[in-house]
Structure formats: structure tokens, C-alpha cells
Design a protein around this motif. Structure first.
Motif, PDB file in Angstrom:
ATOM      1  N   ASP A 205       0.844  -1.207   0.000  1.00 33.35           N
ATOM      2  CA  ASP A 205       0.000   0.000   0.000  1.00 33.35           C
ATOM      3  C   ASP A 205       0.877   1.252   0.000  1.00 33.35           C
ATOM      4  OD1 ASP A 205      -2.422  -1.409   0.139  1.00 33.35           O
ATOM      5  OD2 ASP A 205      -2.431  -1.391   2.334  1.00 33.35           O
ATOM      6  N   GLY A 209       1.725   4.197  -2.907  1.00 35.50           N
ATOM      7  CA  GLY A 209       1.740   5.635  -2.693  1.00 35.50           C
ATOM      8  C   GLY A 209       3.021   6.261  -3.213  1.00 35.50           C
ATOM      9  N   SER A 212       2.809   6.583  -6.901  1.00 36.03           N
ATOM     10  CA  SER A 212       1.989   7.729  -7.296  1.00 36.03           C
ATOM     11  C   SER A 212       2.776   9.027  -7.191  1.00 36.03           C
ATOM     12  CB  SER A 212       0.733   7.807  -6.415  1.00 36.03           C
ATOM     13  OG  SER A 212      -0.120   6.708  -6.630  1.00 36.03           O
ATOM     14  N   ARG A 229      -8.070   4.736   1.575  1.00 35.05           N
ATOM     15  CA  ARG A 229      -8.081   6.054   0.923  1.00 35.05           C
ATOM     16  C   ARG A 229      -7.028   6.101  -0.181  1.00 35.05           C
ATOM     17  NH1 ARG A 229     -10.897   9.976   3.716  1.00 35.05           N
ATOM     18  NH2 ARG A 229     -11.488   9.453   5.869  1.00 35.05           N
ATOM     19  N   GLU A 230      -7.300   6.900  -1.196  1.00 35.96           N
ATOM     20  CA  GLU A 230      -6.303   7.101  -2.237  1.00 35.96           C
ATOM     21  C   GLU A 230      -5.180   7.984  -1.694  1.00 35.96           C
ATOM     22  OE1 GLU A 230      -5.965   5.948  -5.443  1.00 35.96           O
ATOM     23  OE2 GLU A 230      -7.575   4.568  -4.863  1.00 35.96           O
TER      24      GLU A 230
END
Length: 256
Positions: A205, A209, A212, A229-230
């Protein structure tokens, strides 16, 4: 994220978030240098990634320059640096201070980020620019009662990243921080049962992130990562300026 032909260096890469990030960097096409004090773990991750293992204690001021040099010697360049190594404080930080433990948490969580960034910048310049991501924590954005030392180091990383980004962005060097919530990694193995059913992040996860951030983060942004959550940039509130003041001066603090 396309990192074909690029070279990445990951500290704390032998396990947890670092190892998950290595997987994603390799999937994106990067060659990877895995830095960790756990020589055996680093070798396993590097072999799987087809990359280079570099065992080192990142609190040693000579370690990060040597790791950067090894990356350039092997691959001819450096483009991405993930300064991910970290430890918990292990003490409250408000009484009965264990000085050796204090020096250790500051050395790993903060000094290594400073050592790593300053070592990487010349190499990134030689590559025409690049990206640096430091692993901070939600404890770099809010208080974490019970571990004031860890919180202090992560707040420092956030401040350092935001300030360094403002200095380096004009050179095409983008600096960011990732600020995950509680993640189920070896870092909390000794206290995992205390979390019970509390929602936890996985190492991947957090690595998602980081991906991203590398893909479309803006200079100086500190992205939070929370279960369900994004990942997204944290919205810092502005500090009020002195009444009637315009743009603050660029002060050469070292001259005063």
C-alpha cells in the motif's frame, strides 16, 4: 510509471516498504540498488530484482556517498532515490532519556535522509534531474503520543523535504515525502498485537503511494497514505505573514 533505462537507489530495501518499493521500481523498468544494514536481506532482494546489493549502516556519513558512487559505477547514472530506512524511538522521549537510543533514531530517521539527499544531488544533476522521496510518517504531520523522539525526527524530515524541494526544483530535481499511517511491517513486529483490529496498511500500500508520488507528485508535496483512501498530498495551512508585509526576504541565515 515508466522508468525504463533509469536507475533507482532504495535504503531500507531488504524488507517491508523498501522491498515492496523495489518490486514496483523493477516492474516499471528501473535498475535498482538495494541499501540496507541487513546484508543478507539486501542480497536476496537485489538478486530477485536483478540489481545491486549494497550493505551499509546509513547513519555512517560515508555510507550514502559510497552507495551513490556504487550505483553510478555499476549503471552509469542515478535517477531515483528512495530514502526509506527507519526505526522507531522505543522510548517516550519525555523522561529518562536513553542517549544511545536517541542518537540511533535521529541517525537513522533524520541524518540518513540528509546524508542521502546531499550525496544524491550531484549524481542526479549529472543525469539531468531526478526524483527523491523520503519516507516520513503521519507522525511527521501530527503528534504521536508515547514516541516523541520518532515524531520529532519525522516532523524534521517533512520540514527538510519541503525546504530542499524549494531549492532543487529549478534544477529538475523533485523532492517529496511519503507519510504513511500504521503499516504492518517488520518495524512494528514487536508491538503488532497492540493494534488489534485497527486498520493497517500493507507494505505494498505504501509502495503504491510512492509510485503515485514518483509518477505525478509536485515538488515539496508530502503525501499521506491511509487504509481505504487514495494517496494524496497533505494540505498544509499557510502561516500568517507579519501585518502589512509582502513577500518574505530570502535571508542568508548563515551570515547572521
Amino acid at each position: 510509471m515508466d522508468l525504463t533505462g533509469r536507475v533507482a537507489l532504495v535504503t531500507g530495501g531488504a524488507s517491508g516498504i523498501g522491498a515492496a518499493a523495489v518490486d514496483r521500481l523493477v516492474a516499471a523498468g528501473a535498475q535498482v540498488v538495494v541499501v540496507d544494514r541487513d546484508a543478507g536481506g539486501a542480497a536476496v532482494v537485489a538478486e530477485k530484482a536483478g540489481g545491486l546489493s549494497f550493505p551499509a549502516d546509513v547513519t555512517d556519513p560515508s555510507a550514502m556517498p559510497a552507495a551513490v558512487a556504487a550505483a553510478e559505477e555499476r549503471y552509469g547514472r542515478l535517477d531515483v532515490v528512495l530514502l526509506n530506512a527507519g526505526v522507531t524511538g522505543g522510548q517516550s522521549g519525555t523522561e529518562d532519556l536513553d542517549l544511545e537510543g536517541y542518537r540511533r533514531v535521529v541517525g537513522v530517521n533524520l541524518d540518513h535522509v540528509v546524508f542521502g539527499l546531499t550525496a544524491a544531488v550531484p549524481a542526479l544533476r549529472r543525469s539531468g534531474g531526478g526524483r527523491i522521496v523520503a519516507t516520513a510518517s503521519l507522525a511527521g504531520l501530527v503528534e504521536l503520543p508515547g514516541d516523541a523522539l520518532y515524531t520529532a525526527t519525522k516532523h524534521a524530515v517533512v520540514g527538510y523535504v519541503r525546504s530542499a524541494a524549494a531549492t532543487l526544483s529549478a534544477e529538475g530535481i523533485r523532492v517529496n515525502a511519503v507519510c504513511p499511517g500504521f503499516a504492518d511491517t517488520p518495524l512494528i513486529a514487536g508491538v503488532r498485537e497492540q493494534f488489534g483490529d485497527f486498520p493497517m496498511l500493507t507494505a505494498d500500500d505504501v509502495a503504491a503511494g510512492i509510485e503515485s508520488i514518483l509518477d505525478h507528485g509536485e515538488p515539496g508535496q508530502c503525501w499521506f497514505v491511509q487504509p481505504g483512501r487514495e494517496p494524496a498530498p497533505y494540505g498544509f495551512r499557510g502561516v500568517p505573514s507579519p501585518k502589512g508585509a509582502g513577500r518574505p526576504p530570502e535571508v542568508a541565515w548563515q551570515d547572521h
